[in-house]
Design an enzyme around this catalytic site. Structure first.
Site: not given
Length: 276
Positions: A132, A157, A219, A222, A245, A254
């Site tokens: 990120r 995160k 992003h 990413r 995640h 994805y």
């Protein structure tokens, strides 16, 4: 209680919950005009609050409106304990739009559009490591182990640490770059992290220079990192770990944007007629 006192209580509560300064500013940004509009949070009616949100929907949409409602829900659940209000405020569903993905050629064009080593390394790390933008600007030399071609995201995160791989392509260049900045606290800045906005602007300029018509953000790189890994056969669980995640469901998006995988699927009509 005055508006300033309510806002101060919000600031303290969010800080105690471990929210970032960016998130705290966002909450205060949405709550400040709200508290200026209603007379008294203790006696404000649900209809009064809904009317405010209905007017707000003319200004905001999608995620911004959902965030505004989340901020107000937090206020009435954690600051002013009024369950009859926050339980009735529903957050609209987010539109499920697929992320923008760059092709490998577009990634090369973007990198070739850089004029400075620092810019090139930032693009390489955003795409090559899948970090990120907030993780890139906060990356420190002490977080990198060149002997292992690896690095660590510290307090990413969710306040979690996670490892990431440094591409062989940039190992030596990155090592020399960091070695040439011995007094830097951060990889790409001296005493304070770069702003995420400065990197967003940089990518916008690079995309224009490279002739890329798609919207290119940190992003985007990413998303491209994850999609290209998936197209090359990388396991979704491994991609989930690299991206940091919380849920596999987030990573599964994805599978929907992989054009290469879709190209390999044969239509049953072609099979019916023996077409290759």
């Amino acid at each position: 209680m005055k508006k300033e006192e309510y806002l101060n209580k919000v600031h303290i509560e969010l800080k105690l919950l471990g929210y970032s300064q960016h998130t705290i500013r966002t909450y205060l940004q949405f709550l400040t005009p709200f508290l200026s509009t209603i007379h008294d949070p203790q006696s404000a009616t649900l209809d009064e609050i809904k009317k405010y949100l209905a007017n707000l929907s003319d200004k905001y949409a999608g995620r911004s409106l959902a965030l505004a409602i989340s901020c107000i829900r937090f206020f009435f659940s954690s600051i002013v304990d009024r369950p009859e209000i926050y339980s009735k405020l529903k957050i609209p569903k987010k539109p499920k739009s697929l992320p923008i993905i760059l092709t490998e050629q577009e990634i090369k064009d973007l990198i070739n559009a850089t004029k400075f080593q620092k810019s090139r390394l930032i693009v390489h790390i955003l795409y090559g490591c899948g970090l990120r933008v907030s993780e890139v600007v906060n990356l420190k030399p002490v977080d990198i182990d060149f002997s292992e071609n690896a690095g660590w995201v510290r307090k990413g995160k969710g306040k979690k640490d996670r490892p990431f791989n440094i591409p062989n392509t940039i190992n030596e260049e990155l090592k020399k770059y960091i070695g040439g900045q011995p007094n830097n606290t951060y990889v790409f800045s001296k005493t304070k992290p770069l702003t995420t906005r400065s990197i967003q602007y940089m990518l916008k300029r690079l995309a224009k220079r490279a002739g890329i018509k798609k919207k290119v953000t940190p992003h985007t790189l990413r998303h491209s990192f994850a999609t290209h890994l998936y197209e090359k056969g990388t396991d979704l669980l491994a991609i989930k770990g690299l991206l940091g995640h919380e849920s596999l469901e987030t990573t599964e998006i994805y599978t929907q944007v992989s054009k290469e995988r879709l190209k390999k699927v044969k239509s049953p009509l072609d099979t019916l007629y023996g077409k290759n």
